[in-house]
Design a protein around this motif. Structure first.
Motif, PDB file in Angstrom:
ATOM      1  N   GLU A 193       0.654  -1.159   0.014  1.00 27.09           N
ATOM      2  CA  GLU A 193      -0.041  -0.019  -0.147  1.00 27.09           C
ATOM      3  C   GLU A 193       0.668   1.436  -0.147  1.00 27.09           C
ATOM      4  N   ALA A 194       1.955   1.227   0.795  1.00 23.82           N
ATOM      5  CA  ALA A 194       2.856   2.412   1.038  1.00 23.82           C
ATOM      6  C   ALA A 194       3.596   2.684  -0.554  1.00 23.82           C
ATOM      7  N   LYS A 195       3.924   1.643  -1.009  1.00 27.86           N
ATOM      8  CA  LYS A 195       4.777   1.800  -2.314  1.00 27.86           C
ATOM      9  C   LYS A 195       3.747   2.222  -3.271  1.00 27.86           C
ATOM     10  N   LEU A 196       2.553   1.623  -2.975  1.00 31.17           N
ATOM     11  CA  LEU A 196       1.584   2.126  -4.400  1.00 31.17           C
ATOM     12  C   LEU A 196       1.303   3.577  -4.318  1.00 31.17           C
ATOM     13  N   SER A 197       0.984   4.015  -3.094  1.00 33.99           N
ATOM     14  CA  SER A 197       0.798   5.459  -3.033  1.00 33.99           C
ATOM     15  C   SER A 197       1.664   6.338  -3.336  1.00 33.99           C
ATOM     16  N   ALA A 198       3.306   6.041  -3.163  1.00 38.48           N
ATOM     17  CA  ALA A 198       4.461   6.687  -3.610  1.00 38.48           C
ATOM     18  C   ALA A 198       4.350   6.584  -4.919  1.00 38.48           C
ATOM     19  N   LEU A 199       4.398   5.734  -5.618  1.00 40.67           N
ATOM     20  CA  LEU A 199       4.452   5.397  -7.145  1.00 40.67           C
ATOM     21  C   LEU A 199       3.120   6.137  -7.954  1.00 40.67           C
ATOM     22  N   LEU A 200       1.932   5.923  -7.306  1.00 38.78           N
ATOM     23  CA  LEU A 200       0.971   6.909  -8.017  1.00 38.78           C
ATOM     24  C   LEU A 200       1.344   8.211  -7.892  1.00 38.78           C
ATOM     25  N   PHE A 201       1.697   8.975  -6.880  1.00 42.64           N
ATOM     26  CA  PHE A 201       2.074   9.892  -6.686  1.00 42.64           C
ATOM     27  C   PHE A 201       3.325  10.588  -7.892  1.00 42.64           C
ATOM     28  N   GLU A 202       4.330   9.841  -7.724  1.00 48.82           N
ATOM     29  CA  GLU A 202       5.420   9.976  -8.561  1.00 48.82           C
ATOM     30  C   GLU A 202       4.952  10.052  -9.908  1.00 48.82           C
ATOM     31  N   ASP A 203       4.448   8.931 -10.426  1.00 49.71           N
ATOM     32  CA  ASP A 203       4.189   8.717 -11.856  1.00 49.71           C
ATOM     33  C   ASP A 203       3.083   9.762 -12.060  1.00 49.71           C
ATOM     34  N   GLY A 204       2.160  10.044 -11.343  1.00 47.85           N
ATOM     35  CA  GLY A 204       1.027  11.170 -11.548  1.00 47.85           C
ATOM     36  C   GLY A 204       1.435  12.649 -11.607  1.00 47.85           C
ATOM     37  N   VAL A 205       2.568  12.753 -10.982  1.00 48.70           N
ATOM     38  CA  VAL A 205       2.844  14.396 -11.000  1.00 48.70           C
ATOM     39  C   VAL A 205       3.553  14.263 -12.369  1.00 48.70           C
ATOM     40  N   SER A 206       4.663  13.431 -12.649  1.00 48.19           N
ATOM     41  CA  SER A 206       5.106  13.439 -14.027  1.00 48.19           C
ATOM     42  C   SER A 206       4.223  13.539 -15.272  1.00 48.19           C
ATOM     43  N   LEU A 207       2.855  12.813 -15.148  1.00 48.78           N
ATOM     44  CA  LEU A 207       2.039  12.957 -16.076  1.00 48.78           C
ATOM     45  C   LEU A 207       1.219  14.220 -16.051  1.00 48.78           C
ATOM     46  N   ILE A 208       1.146  14.665 -14.953  1.00 45.38           N
ATOM     47  CA  ILE A 208       0.225  15.831 -15.157  1.00 45.38           C
ATOM     48  C   ILE A 208       1.226  17.153 -15.480  1.00 45.38           C
ATOM     49  N   LYS A 209       2.475  16.890 -15.224  1.00 40.50           N
ATOM     50  CA  LYS A 209       3.495  18.047 -15.575  1.00 40.50           C
ATOM     51  C   LYS A 209       3.358  18.005 -17.303  1.00 40.50           C
ATOM     52  N   GLU A 210       3.461  16.926 -17.783  1.00 40.73           N
ATOM     53  CA  GLU A 210       3.436  16.490 -19.133  1.00 40.73           C
ATOM     54  C   GLU A 210       2.145  17.087 -20.085  1.00 40.73           C
ATOM     55  N   ARG A 211       0.879  17.282 -19.032  1.00 40.78           N
ATOM     56  CA  ARG A 211      -0.153  17.509 -19.717  1.00 40.78           C
ATOM     57  C   ARG A 211      -0.426  19.021 -19.553  1.00 40.78           C
ATOM     58  N   SER A 212       0.308  19.503 -18.731  1.00 43.44           N
ATOM     59  CA  SER A 212      -0.282  21.086 -18.648  1.00 43.44           C
ATOM     60  C   SER A 212       0.375  22.114 -19.406  1.00 43.44           C
ATOM     61  N   ASP A 213      -0.255  23.175 -19.558  1.00 44.11           N
ATOM     62  CA  ASP A 213       0.138  24.365 -20.290  1.00 44.11           C
ATOM     63  C   ASP A 213       1.121  24.911 -19.450  1.00 44.11           C
ATOM     64  N   ASP A 214       1.962  25.929 -20.387  1.00 49.69           N
ATOM     65  CA  ASP A 214       2.897  26.743 -19.737  1.00 49.69           C
ATOM     66  C   ASP A 214       2.377  27.856 -18.849  1.00 49.69           C
ATOM     67  N   ARG A 215       1.034  28.296 -19.203  1.00 48.52           N
ATOM     68  CA  ARG A 215       0.353  29.115 -18.429  1.00 48.52           C
ATOM     69  C   ARG A 215       0.129  28.774 -17.000  1.00 48.52           C
ATOM     70  N   PHE A 216      -0.260  27.318 -16.787  1.00 46.94           N
ATOM     71  CA  PHE A 216      -0.466  27.089 -15.426  1.00 46.94           C
ATOM     72  C   PHE A 216       0.357  25.954 -14.960  1.00 46.94           C
ATOM     73  N   HIS A 217       1.498  25.902 -15.178  1.00 42.48           N
ATOM     74  CA  HIS A 217       2.329  24.818 -14.981  1.00 42.48           C
ATOM     75  C   HIS A 217       2.524  24.528 -13.487  1.00 42.48           C
ATOM     76  N   LEU A 218       2.951  25.482 -12.777  1.00 38.83           N
ATOM     77  CA  LEU A 218       3.161  25.241 -11.189  1.00 38.83           C
ATOM     78  C   LEU A 218       1.770  25.053 -10.663  1.00 38.83           C
ATOM     79  N   PHE A 219       0.557  25.486 -10.897  1.00 43.35           N
ATOM     80  CA  PHE A 219      -0.581  25.370 -10.437  1.00 43.35           C
ATOM     81  C   PHE A 219      -0.969  23.837 -10.795  1.00 43.35           C
TER      82      PHE A 219
END
Length: 176
Positions: free
Chosen positions: A106-132
């Motif tokens: 469970e702990a590793k699932l949570s960590a990997l979901l977060f790590e992979d998820g943040v990377s994915l959302i950074k890919e998807r985001s527009d430069d106008r609201f990258h940090l947000f």
């Protein structure tokens, strides 16, 4: 010939991941020997694809994110309701896999979901609201982890409606 070996590798990876989920579902102790027996492969074949059971676990999570990546469109504007519907709509269809992966670690699932998820959302985001977008990713992934820990108790539509209402209430008020 190269295409043949690539297809064979993909097929073998599929059977190993399938065996991983089956072992979790049937409460069979997870080790390389049981995974190989469940997948119908030899140990040498397993080691040509993975170095450990933990690597299979990581590959299962990466596969889920790869599938998610192919279901979403680039954002043209930041619409929290659209994002919530896409995000939780996808993960609702993966409750079985998430439940089983949580059984493994469970702990590793949570960590990997977060790590992979943040990377994915950074890919998807527009430069106008990258940090947000990165900031929001943490919130969405935290909410996903909460939902998993609660064993998906709250129906996804209710979760989306409540989340969007709370977010709109917070963002529409002057926080002082």
């Amino acid at each position: 010939m190269e295409l043949y070996f690539a297809a064979l590798k993909k097929q073998t990876d599929f059977y190993i991941k399938k065996a991983f989920y089956e072992c979790l579902e049937q409460n069979i102790p997870l080790n390389i020997k049981t995974l190989c027996a469940q997948a119908g492969i030899g140990r040498r074949t397993f080691y040509r694809h993975f170095s450990s059971v933990d690597e299979v676990f990581q590959c299962c999570i990466a596969s889920l994110f790869s599938e998610y990546r192919h279901t979403i469109r680039p954002l043209k504007n930041y619409n929290i309701e659209q994002i919530a519907k896409e995000f939780f709509g996808f993960w609702e269809t993966k409750k079985r896999e998430l439940r089983l992966l949580g059984r493994y670690d469970e702990a590793k699932l949570s960590a990997l979901l977060f790590e992979d998820g943040v990377s994915l959302i950074k890919e998807r985001s527009d430069d106008r609201f990258h940090l947000f977008s990165v900031y929001s990713a943490g919130g969405f992934l935290g909410l996903l982890n909460w939902w998993i820990a609660e064993d998906f108790h709250m129906p996804v539509q209710e979760l989306i409606v409540q989340f969007v209402q709370e977010a709109e209430n917070i963002f529409s008020k002057d926080i002082s």
